[in-house]
Design an enzyme around this catalytic site. Sequence first.
Site, PDB file in Angstrom:
ATOM      1  N   CYS A 378      32.809  34.564 -14.663  1.00 28.57           N
ATOM      2  CA  CYS A 378      34.229  34.273 -14.424  1.00 28.57           C
ATOM      3  C   CYS A 378      34.361  32.906 -13.759  1.00 28.57           C
ATOM      4  CB  CYS A 378      34.871  35.398 -13.622  1.00 28.57           C
ATOM      5  SG  CYS A 378      36.636  35.475 -13.909  1.00 28.57           S
ATOM      6  N   HIS A 513      33.859  39.996 -16.842  1.00 28.16           N
ATOM      7  CA  HIS A 513      32.960  40.566 -15.830  1.00 28.16           C
ATOM      8  C   HIS A 513      32.044  41.628 -16.439  1.00 28.16           C
ATOM      9  CE1 HIS A 513      34.739  38.766 -12.200  1.00 28.16           C
ATOM     10  NE2 HIS A 513      35.846  38.757 -12.914  1.00 28.16           N
ATOM     11  N   GLU A 515      29.456  42.856 -15.267  1.00 31.84           N
ATOM     12  CA  GLU A 515      28.856  43.750 -14.261  1.00 31.84           C
ATOM     13  C   GLU A 515      29.555  45.114 -14.205  1.00 31.84           C
ATOM     14  OE1 GLU A 515      30.613  41.032 -13.651  1.00 31.84           O
ATOM     15  OE2 GLU A 515      31.663  41.070 -11.727  1.00 31.84           O
TER      16      GLU A 515
HETATM   17  N1  GLN Z   1      39.751  32.120  -9.597  1.00 36.51           N
HETATM   18  C1  GLN Z   1      39.452  32.164 -10.993  1.00 36.51           C
HETATM   19  C2  GLN Z   1      40.646  32.585 -11.820  1.00 36.51           C
HETATM   20  O1  GLN Z   1      41.565  33.168 -11.302  1.00 36.51           O
HETATM   21  C3  GLN Z   1      38.283  33.071 -11.278  1.00 36.51           C
HETATM   22  C4  GLN Z   1      38.550  34.507 -10.982  1.00 36.51           C
HETATM   23  C5  GLN Z   1      37.307  35.348 -10.949  1.00 36.51           C
HETATM   24  O2  GLN Z   1      36.212  34.836 -10.844  1.00 36.51           O
HETATM   25  N2  GLN Z   1      37.458  36.652 -11.018  1.00 36.51           N
HETATM   26  O3  GLN Z   1      40.670  32.351 -12.996  1.00 36.51           O
END
Ligand code: GLN
Length: 539
Positions: A378, A513, A515
């Site tokens: 992410c 994600h 995970e």
């Molecule tokens: N801050 C980044 C976004 O909002 C990444 C978010 C995250 O890593 N879950 O896109």
Amino acid sequence: MTRYVFITGGVVSSLGKGIASASLASLFKLRGFNVSLQKLDPYINLDPGTMSPIQHGEVFVTRDGAETDLDLGHYERFVDIEMSQDSNVTAGRVYSNVINKERKGDYLGSTVQVVPHITDEIKKLIIIGAKKSDIAFVEVGGTVGDIESLPFLESIRQFGLELGPKNSLFIHLTLLPYIAVTKEIKTKPTQHSVKELRSIGIQPDILLCRSSDLIDEPIKQKIALFTNVSKDAVFSAEDASSIYDIPIMLKNQKMDDFIIKKMNLRKNKSNIKPWTEYKQKVKKCRKNVKIAMIGKYVDLEDSYKSLNEALYHAGIINMLKVEIDYIDSDSIKKSTIKSLETMDGILVPGGFGNRGIEGKILAAKYARENNVPYFGICLGMQISVIEYARNVINLKKANSTEFDMKTNNPVVALVNEWRDSKGKKIIVDKSNFGGTMRLGAQKCNIRKNTLAYKMYRKASIDERHRHRYEVNSNFVKFFKDSDLVFSGESAREGLMEIIEIKNHPWYLGCQFHPEFTSSPLRGHPLFNGFIKASFRGKI
Ligand code: GLN
């Protein structure tokens, strides 16, 4: 008809109620029952989405896009069933539903009160969460005695009475502290906790006692006497070297048989094989692989709960012990980057806000230039794009608008503010999700002949999201002839979902994600591959 097993906690928090609930549910699932799990959280937030991970631990995202308590991650990992929006209920959600109904006039004429309106709403949400399963495991967050838990405890008390003793069961998880000086286990806190529970009308059917060691018969006898629970209903949950040993531990004490008898359930053949096999595999893991996790919430390991688990799972799949070195991204500077030399792999996890960003960018650069396996998740993927844009494509000061609103090169931005390098707004928000979180599982198409394809071995995947910002499609053309490849795109909007770097042993970033869907028995293709590559880099 669904049977309900309610799990409460006493003495102190963090005893592992979630893991105990998940382990028990796993035993019943493996015995052929259709099970469901639900977590009732007594706090006022509508969901944990806005809470700091340092305070509350990770926010677990379900397939249907709910931001939930991290215990739901345990439920999915142990029981291998998908949680949903209905699987986590907070006091905030209950009150909000009741207040909305009141405004709509649903209670016209009545004074809206905790009993019966709030408790009725809780009972309704418990039934919805049970999803018509054979056995619904309902965990009440917090500790008995907390002011906040009272409406939830009152609801399960009422519900238990309505269901009758064959259809409901109360398990209380408590602590038996060990006093090192006198070398004895103390039962008093457990006695008090059960007393508290009984004073609000709940007589536990089972006590599950957390202790450093197995508890002996005289202790059980004493607890039974003081808590009005039969001796054979006092079970032990001693400290374990792995959380995945807990199902075996409960099975060895025949806790599932006890419940089957108590609730008059069909006996079904029991099966503990997946967990014993897992234990065997763990024993075979001898060699180490060291992963640097470069984040900003490193003060609390629970902030990266699913990530830690996914790394350990991948270790087991590869017969390796994974050692995670948590490094505060703020501490990474040009002068300290050399400290990463001892790492076999580098992982930059998700995160929000400005702090520690430049440290993460330095780590991504280090991994790229030194052929160290890199996994960006992410925010970790966005960091890679920024790093590559700045240092290889020469888009100076490339950034995400999350960290620099005025950057000339917004390679990462909210979809509704996407501009090109000349500041011209080219792609306008089509789907109207800019400014709000992209949440839950979405389809992603993978390009053939890429690392991502090699890992997943399929062209279409489904992974869970939780972010606002996206790689700015107006900048993709700048990477065209470079080694940075966009290997996955969202099926619906064509957003960049996976990046990788050619001519590198293993360098991959994903906007989703992975995970959240790793399981102890299967791992996850990306984590499995990352750990394998990190170990290979070692020899
Ligand atoms: N801050 C980044 C976004 O909002 C990444 C978010 C995250 O890593 N879950 O896109």
